[in-house]
Design a protein around this motif. Structure first.
Motif, PDB file in Angstrom:
ATOM      1  N   VAL A  94       0.860  -1.184   0.000  1.00 29.27           N
ATOM      2  CA  VAL A  94       0.000   0.000   0.000  1.00 29.27           C
ATOM      3  C   VAL A  94       0.894   1.231   0.000  1.00 29.27           C
ATOM      4  O   VAL A  94       1.594   1.476   0.976  1.00 29.27           O
ATOM      5  CB  VAL A  94      -0.920   0.020   1.242  1.00 29.27           C
ATOM      6  CG1 VAL A  94      -1.779   1.271   1.250  1.00 29.27           C
ATOM      7  CG2 VAL A  94      -1.790  -1.227   1.278  1.00 29.27           C
ATOM      8  N   PRO A  95       0.913   2.000  -1.064  1.00 32.24           N
ATOM      9  CA  PRO A  95       1.738   3.213  -1.088  1.00 32.24           C
ATOM     10  C   PRO A  95       1.370   4.149   0.055  1.00 32.24           C
ATOM     11  O   PRO A  95       0.229   4.170   0.530  1.00 32.24           O
ATOM     12  CB  PRO A  95       1.400   3.844  -2.448  1.00 32.24           C
ATOM     13  CG  PRO A  95       0.897   2.707  -3.282  1.00 32.24           C
ATOM     14  CD  PRO A  95       0.175   1.796  -2.323  1.00 32.24           C
ATOM     15  N   ASP A  96       2.347   4.926   0.500  1.00 31.58           N
ATOM     16  CA  ASP A  96       2.131   5.804   1.650  1.00 31.58           C
ATOM     17  C   ASP A  96       0.921   6.719   1.457  1.00 31.58           C
ATOM     18  O   ASP A  96       0.124   6.899   2.381  1.00 31.58           O
ATOM     19  CB  ASP A  96       3.381   6.653   1.904  1.00 31.58           C
ATOM     20  CG  ASP A  96       4.549   5.820   2.396  1.00 31.58           C
ATOM     21  OD1 ASP A  96       4.331   4.889   3.192  1.00 31.58           O
ATOM     22  OD2 ASP A  96       5.690   6.085   1.964  1.00 31.58           O
ATOM     23  N   ALA A  97       0.788   7.314   0.283  1.00 27.17           N
ATOM     24  CA  ALA A  97      -0.325   8.236   0.056  1.00 27.17           C
ATOM     25  C   ALA A  97      -1.673   7.525   0.203  1.00 27.17           C
ATOM     26  O   ALA A  97      -2.624   8.090   0.750  1.00 27.17           O
ATOM     27  CB  ALA A  97      -0.210   8.867  -1.331  1.00 27.17           C
ATOM     28  N   ILE A  98      -1.749   6.281  -0.268  1.00 24.23           N
ATOM     29  CA  ILE A  98      -2.984   5.502  -0.135  1.00 24.23           C
ATOM     30  C   ILE A  98      -3.245   5.172   1.320  1.00 24.23           C
ATOM     31  O   ILE A  98      -4.375   5.276   1.819  1.00 24.23           O
ATOM     32  CB  ILE A  98      -2.892   4.211  -0.967  1.00 24.23           C
ATOM     33  CG1 ILE A  98      -2.751   4.543  -2.459  1.00 24.23           C
ATOM     34  CG2 ILE A  98      -4.094   3.313  -0.716  1.00 24.23           C
ATOM     35  CD1 ILE A  98      -3.965   5.177  -3.075  1.00 24.23           C
ATOM     36  N   PHE A  99      -2.191   4.749   2.030  1.00 31.57           N
ATOM     37  CA  PHE A  99      -2.318   4.409   3.451  1.00 31.57           C
ATOM     38  C   PHE A  99      -2.841   5.601   4.246  1.00 31.57           C
ATOM     39  O   PHE A  99      -3.805   5.484   5.017  1.00 31.57           O
ATOM     40  CB  PHE A  99      -0.962   3.959   3.981  1.00 31.57           C
ATOM     41  CG  PHE A  99      -0.947   3.592   5.428  1.00 31.57           C
ATOM     42  CD1 PHE A  99      -1.412   2.360   5.861  1.00 31.57           C
ATOM     43  CD2 PHE A  99      -0.458   4.476   6.380  1.00 31.57           C
ATOM     44  CE1 PHE A  99      -1.395   2.013   7.210  1.00 31.57           C
ATOM     45  CE2 PHE A  99      -0.437   4.140   7.726  1.00 31.57           C
ATOM     46  CZ  PHE A  99      -0.906   2.902   8.134  1.00 31.57           C
ATOM     47  N   PHE A 100      -2.222   6.767   4.050  1.00 26.99           N
ATOM     48  CA  PHE A 100      -2.637   7.960   4.786  1.00 26.99           C
ATOM     49  C   PHE A 100      -4.060   8.374   4.429  1.00 26.99           C
ATOM     50  O   PHE A 100      -4.822   8.813   5.287  1.00 26.99           O
ATOM     51  CB  PHE A 100      -1.677   9.112   4.514  1.00 26.99           C
ATOM     52  CG  PHE A 100      -0.296   8.908   5.084  1.00 26.99           C
ATOM     53  CD1 PHE A 100      -0.119   8.433   6.367  1.00 26.99           C
ATOM     54  CD2 PHE A 100       0.824   9.205   4.330  1.00 26.99           C
ATOM     55  CE1 PHE A 100       1.137   8.241   6.902  1.00 26.99           C
ATOM     56  CE2 PHE A 100       2.096   9.022   4.852  1.00 26.99           C
ATOM     57  CZ  PHE A 100       2.263   8.541   6.138  1.00 26.99           C
ATOM     58  N   ASP A 101      -4.418   8.251   3.160  1.00 28.01           N
ATOM     59  CA  ASP A 101      -5.762   8.619   2.746  1.00 28.01           C
ATOM     60  C   ASP A 101      -6.801   7.725   3.420  1.00 28.01           C
ATOM     61  O   ASP A 101      -7.859   8.211   3.847  1.00 28.01           O
ATOM     62  CB  ASP A 101      -5.888   8.516   1.224  1.00 28.01           C
ATOM     63  CG  ASP A 101      -7.261   8.979   0.736  1.00 28.01           C
ATOM     64  OD1 ASP A 101      -7.540  10.191   0.814  1.00 28.01           O
ATOM     65  OD2 ASP A 101      -8.065   8.123   0.317  1.00 28.01           O
ATOM     66  N   HIS A 102      -6.502   6.435   3.529  1.00 25.79           N
ATOM     67  CA  HIS A 102      -7.423   5.542   4.231  1.00 25.79           C
ATOM     68  C   HIS A 102      -7.597   5.989   5.692  1.00 25.79           C
ATOM     69  O   HIS A 102      -8.718   6.113   6.181  1.00 25.79           O
ATOM     70  CB  HIS A 102      -6.911   4.108   4.186  1.00 25.79           C
ATOM     71  CG  HIS A 102      -7.199   3.402   2.894  1.00 25.79           C
ATOM     72  ND1 HIS A 102      -8.457   3.354   2.342  1.00 25.79           N
ATOM     73  CD2 HIS A 102      -6.395   2.699   2.051  1.00 25.79           C
ATOM     74  CE1 HIS A 102      -8.425   2.669   1.214  1.00 25.79           C
ATOM     75  NE2 HIS A 102      -7.177   2.257   1.018  1.00 25.79           N
ATOM     76  N   LEU A 103      -6.491   6.229   6.379  1.00 24.45           N
ATOM     77  CA  LEU A 103      -6.590   6.635   7.780  1.00 24.45           C
ATOM     78  C   LEU A 103      -7.328   7.964   7.913  1.00 24.45           C
ATOM     79  O   LEU A 103      -8.160   8.131   8.825  1.00 24.45           O
ATOM     80  CB  LEU A 103      -5.201   6.763   8.406  1.00 24.45           C
ATOM     81  CG  LEU A 103      -4.353   5.499   8.528  1.00 24.45           C
ATOM     82  CD1 LEU A 103      -3.082   5.810   9.331  1.00 24.45           C
ATOM     83  CD2 LEU A 103      -5.117   4.348   9.173  1.00 24.45           C
TER      84      LEU A 103
END
Length: 281
Positions: A94-103
């Motif tokens: 999971v790319p960082d930007a995707i991970f942060f967007d989920h959170l």
């Protein structure tokens, strides 16, 4: 912060644009459910007087089953009612930007695979037991749930400011390996400890690691290792303290951090609020 793909139940599906998939709960094997049962009973017994009460309450509130890998759909019903969070299944990195967007949108990415029986005492990457048993119960706590959302929002900003490594240290020393001090003494709230038999004991009982009062800048200066138990644990006094300390805009903090030297994991500073001084091996 990213998850990896291995031993997925059934055939690993093609992920969506946000890297989510369906859990495919029906595809778990009897052996995989058996691994969950072993890990659950082992950790539940070990954590009775070690985990923070908020984790125990969350575990009870979710009614996470001891008899097999939980169905995310069922957990999301309770989680959504409590704090508006939900678990989303992921199948790969999971790319960082995707991970942060989920959170930032109150979605917690959880991998679906579970470790093999011979990997129960050491696994290099997070599996469904770590992600669900370790992380999800505290998302039932409103204050910690807000902290996790704020962390995701902060991560999206950090990506633009070339300060992701500083923010990653905050996640490591709180969400993954944090300790909290209440009226009964030290308790565990970090998922990396809660899901680990060895570190559940080591973090609380072993005299080797340092235990230092939480300080935001101190934490974000401190490097960490991923291949051994921690040399330093940072201790909060409440989730309110954690949320309030991390609420301001981090932009001026990042500017200051770029002018400050990084610290080795075992470092003790004269300015530290030292709860326990460890010793070198």
């Amino acid at each position: 912060m990213a998850q990896s793909q291995r031993h997925m139940p059934g055939r690993a599906p093609e992920p969506r644009a946000d890297f989510t998939i369906d859990q495919d709960w029906e595809a778990y094997s009897a052996e995989e459910h058996g691994v969950w049962r072993t890990l659950y009973h082992r950790q539940a017994d070990l954590l009775k007087d070690r985990a923070t009460p908020e984790f125990v309450h969350g575990l009870d509130g979710l009614a996470i089953a001891a008899d097999g890998v939980p169905d995310f759909r069922r957990l999301n019903e309770a989680l959504g009612r409590a704090t508006g969070w939900r678990i989303v299944a992921v199948s790969g990195l999971v790319p960082d930007a995707i991970f942060f967007d989920h959170l930032a949108n109150r979605r917690f990415p959880a991998t679906c695979f579970i470790c093999k029986p011979e990997e129960m005492d050491y696994l290099e990457e997070p599996d469904v037991f770590h992600d669900v048993f370790g992380h999800v119960p505290l998302l039932m706590n409103p204050i910690f749930a807000d902290y996790m959302q704020a962390y995701g929002q902060g991560g999206l900003k950090a990506l633009k400011q070339d300060s992701l490594h500083h923010l990653a240290r905050l996640y490591w020393y709180t969400v993954e390996f944090g300790l909290i001090r209440n009226g009964d003494g030290l308790r565990i709230y970090g998922a990396g400890i809660l899901s680990s038999k060895g570190e559940s004991v080591y973090s609380m009982d072993d005299p080797k690691p340092n235990r230092i009062g939480f300080d935001l800048m101190r934490v974000m200066r401190t490097d960490y290792r991923i291949d051994s138990f921690q040399e330093t644990y940072f201790v909060i006094d409440s989730f309110e303290e954690l949320f309030e300390a991390t609420a301001p805009d981090f932009t001026p903090f990042y500017a200051r951090l770029k002018e400050m030297a990084d610290l080795e994991p075992a470092t003790v500073l004269p300015s530290d609020r030292l709860l326990h001084k460890g010793y070198d091996a």
